[in-house]
Design a protein around this motif. Structure first.
Motif, PDB file in Angstrom:
ATOM      1  N   ILE A 154     102.781  76.978  43.844  1.00 18.20           N
ATOM      2  CA  ILE A 154     104.107  77.215  43.298  1.00 18.20           C
ATOM      3  C   ILE A 154     104.864  77.979  44.611  1.00 18.20           C
ATOM      4  CG2 ILE A 154     105.244  78.853  41.645  1.00 18.20           C
ATOM      5  CD1 ILE A 154     103.488  76.726  40.212  1.00 18.20           C
ATOM      6  N   ASP A 155     106.373  77.697  44.596  1.00 15.99           N
ATOM      7  CA  ASP A 155     107.187  78.034  45.343  1.00 15.99           C
ATOM      8  C   ASP A 155     106.974  79.619  45.594  1.00 15.99           C
ATOM      9  OD1 ASP A 155     109.640  78.145  47.066  1.00 15.99           O
ATOM     10  OD2 ASP A 155     110.395  79.515  45.506  1.00 15.99           O
ATOM     11  N   PHE A 156     107.015  80.201  46.482  1.00 14.72           N
ATOM     12  CA  PHE A 156     106.755  81.985  46.669  1.00 14.72           C
ATOM     13  C   PHE A 156     107.706  82.583  46.008  1.00 14.72           C
ATOM     14  CE2 PHE A 156     107.389  85.855  48.984  1.00 14.72           C
ATOM     15  CZ  PHE A 156     106.357  86.512  48.696  1.00 14.72           C
ATOM     16  N   TRP A 157     108.984  82.186  46.290  1.00 17.75           N
ATOM     17  CA  TRP A 157     110.062  83.185  45.893  1.00 17.75           C
ATOM     18  C   TRP A 157     110.154  83.132  44.128  1.00 17.75           C
ATOM     19  CZ3 TRP A 157     111.309  86.982  48.817  1.00 17.75           C
ATOM     20  CH2 TRP A 157     111.178  86.702  50.078  1.00 17.75           C
ATOM     21  N   THR A 158     109.977  81.782  44.003  1.00 20.56           N
ATOM     22  CA  THR A 158     109.978  81.524  42.488  1.00 20.56           C
ATOM     23  C   THR A 158     108.696  82.223  41.580  1.00 20.56           C
ATOM     24  OG1 THR A 158     110.645  79.349  42.570  1.00 20.56           O
ATOM     25  CG2 THR A 158     109.619  79.948  40.474  1.00 20.56           C
ATOM     26  N   TYR A 159     107.768  82.203  42.258  1.00 21.26           N
ATOM     27  CA  TYR A 159     106.632  83.144  41.856  1.00 21.26           C
ATOM     28  C   TYR A 159     106.753  84.732  41.855  1.00 21.26           C
ATOM     29  CZ  TYR A 159     102.336  86.029  42.410  1.00 21.26           C
ATOM     30  OH  TYR A 159     101.536  86.882  42.045  1.00 21.26           O
ATOM     31  N   LEU A 160     107.198  85.216  43.209  1.00 18.13           N
ATOM     32  CA  LEU A 160     107.482  86.567  43.122  1.00 18.13           C
ATOM     33  C   LEU A 160     108.537  87.176  42.154  1.00 18.13           C
ATOM     34  CD1 LEU A 160     106.848  89.161  44.840  1.00 18.13           C
ATOM     35  CD2 LEU A 160     108.735  88.473  46.367  1.00 18.13           C
ATOM     36  N   ALA A 161     109.679  86.518  42.033  1.00 12.87           N
ATOM     37  CA  ALA A 161     110.696  86.647  41.100  1.00 12.87           C
ATOM     38  C   ALA A 161     110.141  86.705  39.662  1.00 12.87           C
ATOM     39  CB  ALA A 161     111.968  85.838  41.252  1.00 12.87           C
ATOM     40  N   SER A 162     109.715  85.653  39.184  1.00 11.95           N
ATOM     41  CA  SER A 162     109.217  85.595  37.905  1.00 11.95           C
ATOM     42  C   SER A 162     108.178  86.612  37.559  1.00 11.95           C
ATOM     43  CB  SER A 162     108.788  84.179  37.484  1.00 11.95           C
ATOM     44  OG  SER A 162     107.609  83.720  38.257  1.00 11.95           O
ATOM     45  N   SER A 163     107.267  86.880  38.470  1.00  6.63           N
ATOM     46  CA  SER A 163     105.892  87.970  38.361  1.00  6.63           C
ATOM     47  C   SER A 163     106.878  89.040  38.277  1.00  6.63           C
ATOM     48  CB  SER A 163     105.074  87.490  39.345  1.00  6.63           C
ATOM     49  OG  SER A 163     104.553  86.252  39.363  1.00  6.63           O
ATOM     50  N   TRP A 164     107.620  89.573  39.205  1.00  5.63           N
ATOM     51  CA  TRP A 164     107.985  90.747  39.236  1.00  5.63           C
ATOM     52  C   TRP A 164     108.780  91.179  38.042  1.00  5.63           C
ATOM     53  CZ3 TRP A 164     112.618  93.656  39.938  1.00  5.63           C
ATOM     54  CH2 TRP A 164     112.542  94.901  40.387  1.00  5.63           C
ATOM     55  N   LEU A 165     109.711  90.315  37.787  1.00  2.40           N
ATOM     56  CA  LEU A 165     110.298  90.700  36.268  1.00  2.40           C
ATOM     57  C   LEU A 165     109.603  90.699  35.158  1.00  2.40           C
ATOM     58  CD1 LEU A 165     113.270  87.959  36.798  1.00  2.40           C
ATOM     59  CD2 LEU A 165     113.525  90.612  36.976  1.00  2.40           C
ATOM     60  N   ALA A 166     108.451  90.169  35.069  1.00  6.20           N
ATOM     61  CA  ALA A 166     107.482  90.175  33.840  1.00  6.20           C
ATOM     62  C   ALA A 166     106.748  91.556  33.967  1.00  6.20           C
ATOM     63  CB  ALA A 166     106.437  88.970  34.034  1.00  6.20           C
ATOM     64  N   ILE A 167     106.417  91.861  35.466  1.00  3.99           N
ATOM     65  CA  ILE A 167     105.455  93.465  35.106  1.00  3.99           C
ATOM     66  C   ILE A 167     106.539  94.413  35.057  1.00  3.99           C
ATOM     67  CG2 ILE A 167     104.290  94.423  37.175  1.00  3.99           C
ATOM     68  CD1 ILE A 167     103.162  91.755  37.802  1.00  3.99           C
ATOM     69  N   ILE A 168     107.485  94.350  35.738  1.00  7.54           N
ATOM     70  CA  ILE A 168     108.562  95.542  35.887  1.00  7.54           C
ATOM     71  C   ILE A 168     108.940  96.531  34.544  1.00  7.54           C
ATOM     72  CG2 ILE A 168     111.149  95.465  35.939  1.00  7.54           C
ATOM     73  CD1 ILE A 168     108.813  95.975  38.953  1.00  7.54           C
ATOM     74  N   PRO A 169     109.040  95.907  33.365  1.00  4.02           N
ATOM     75  CA  PRO A 169     109.318  96.835  32.313  1.00  4.02           C
ATOM     76  C   PRO A 169     107.967  97.806  32.197  1.00  4.02           C
ATOM     77  CG  PRO A 169     109.784  94.582  31.703  1.00  4.02           C
ATOM     78  CD  PRO A 169     109.234  94.461  32.973  1.00  4.02           C
ATOM     79  N   GLY A 170     106.866  97.200  32.105  1.00  7.43           N
ATOM     80  CA  GLY A 170     105.722  98.188  32.148  1.00  7.43           C
ATOM     81  C   GLY A 170     105.447  99.220  33.274  1.00  7.43           C
ATOM     82  N   MET A 171     106.004  98.654  34.463  1.00  7.05           N
ATOM     83  CA  MET A 171     105.891  99.604  35.393  1.00  7.05           C
ATOM     84  C   MET A 171     106.893 100.773  35.181  1.00  7.05           C
ATOM     85  SD  MET A 171     107.869 100.521  38.357  1.00  7.05           S
ATOM     86  CE  MET A 171     108.946  99.241  38.789  1.00  7.05           C
ATOM     87  N   VAL A 172     108.247 100.385  34.984  1.00  9.34           N
ATOM     88  CA  VAL A 172     108.953 101.440  34.771  1.00  9.34           C
ATOM     89  C   VAL A 172     108.622 102.394  33.655  1.00  9.34           C
ATOM     90  CG1 VAL A 172     111.306 101.919  33.562  1.00  9.34           C
ATOM     91  CG2 VAL A 172     111.118 100.115  35.309  1.00  9.34           C
ATOM     92  N   CYS A 173     107.832 101.934  32.535  1.00 11.11           N
ATOM     93  CA  CYS A 173     107.538 102.874  31.634  1.00 11.11           C
ATOM     94  C   CYS A 173     106.464 103.700  31.913  1.00 11.11           C
ATOM     95  CB  CYS A 173     106.885 101.959  30.454  1.00 11.11           C
ATOM     96  SG  CYS A 173     108.280 101.022  29.334  1.00 11.11           S
ATOM     97  N   PHE A 174     105.427 103.307  32.501  1.00 12.05           N
ATOM     98  CA  PHE A 174     104.437 103.878  33.346  1.00 12.05           C
ATOM     99  C   PHE A 174     104.962 105.062  34.252  1.00 12.05           C
ATOM    100  CE2 PHE A 174     101.564 101.010  31.355  1.00 12.05           C
ATOM    101  CZ  PHE A 174     100.590 101.806  30.981  1.00 12.05           C
TER     102      PHE A 174
END
Length: 191
Positions: A154-174
């Motif tokens: 999978i393209d690195f930047w596509t992977y990084l952006a999509s994964s980061w966006l999916a994880i970030i809400p939980g990270m902000v809460c914690f």
């Protein structure tokens, strides 16, 4: 022997997990001791925390949510959010590049033997951003997913952006939850 060499990066991850897991379980490495070790040394604190994010990306034995909370116990909330955001990107990148460096001929052969399974992997490649985002929302191990998406090329930047966006809400809460645990951060309201 060549198949073993194909998966050398993954074997290194397994070895790192065993070593770091043992160090954590025996108490040699303790996330609870980080705040006292780096007190009044913010640059050292940032370096140690980012090192733990790298270890997390390599091994998966550091509990992500615990690491995020520890960061919010050490730093003020805005700084903790920034450090956790960068650390998350580092962690995602490390596991992705491990998968990317793994030879995939063996994986391709196994998928060719199972056409139904190959169909799902092909769809993951075709819909890279949506696939990475949706699968990370499920909450599976970010290291395993990073290795898998790296192996799927999978393209690195596509992977990084999509994964980061999916994880970030939980990270902000914690991070916010950890900031609430900081002693003396909030004073009780006077009556």
């Amino acid at each position: 022997m060549s198949k073993l060499r194909d998966f050398a990066p993954i074997l290194i991850v397994i070895c790192c997990a065993a070593v770091f897991g043992t160090l954590l379980m025996t108490g040699v490495i303790d996330l609870n001791s980080i705040p006292t070790l780096v007190e009044h040394r913010p640059v050292l604190a940032v370096c140690v925390v980012l090192l733990f994010f790298i270890i997390k990306g390599l091994s998966g034995v550091v509990v992500y949510n615990a690491l995020v909370i520890v960061v919010s116990l050490i730093f003020p909330l805005p700084t903790a959010l920034a450090i956790n955001g960068v650390g998350t990107a580092i962690c995602l990148s490390v596991s992705y590049w491990i998968g990317r460096r793994t030879k995939t001929e063996s994986l391709e052969q196994k998928l060719a033997e199972h056409p139904k399974l190959q169909k799902y992997f092909s769809a993951t490649r075709e819909y890279g951003f949506v696939s990475c985002f949706a699968i990370h929302l499920i909450g599976l191990s970010m290291e395993v997913l990073g290795i898998l998406f790296g192996m799927l090329r999978i393209d690195f930047w596509t992977y990084l952006a999509s994964s980061w966006l999916a994880i970030i809400p939980g990270m902000v809460c914690f991070t916010i939850a950890g900031a609430e645990l900081r002693p003396g951060l909030f004073t009780p309201a006077s009556s």
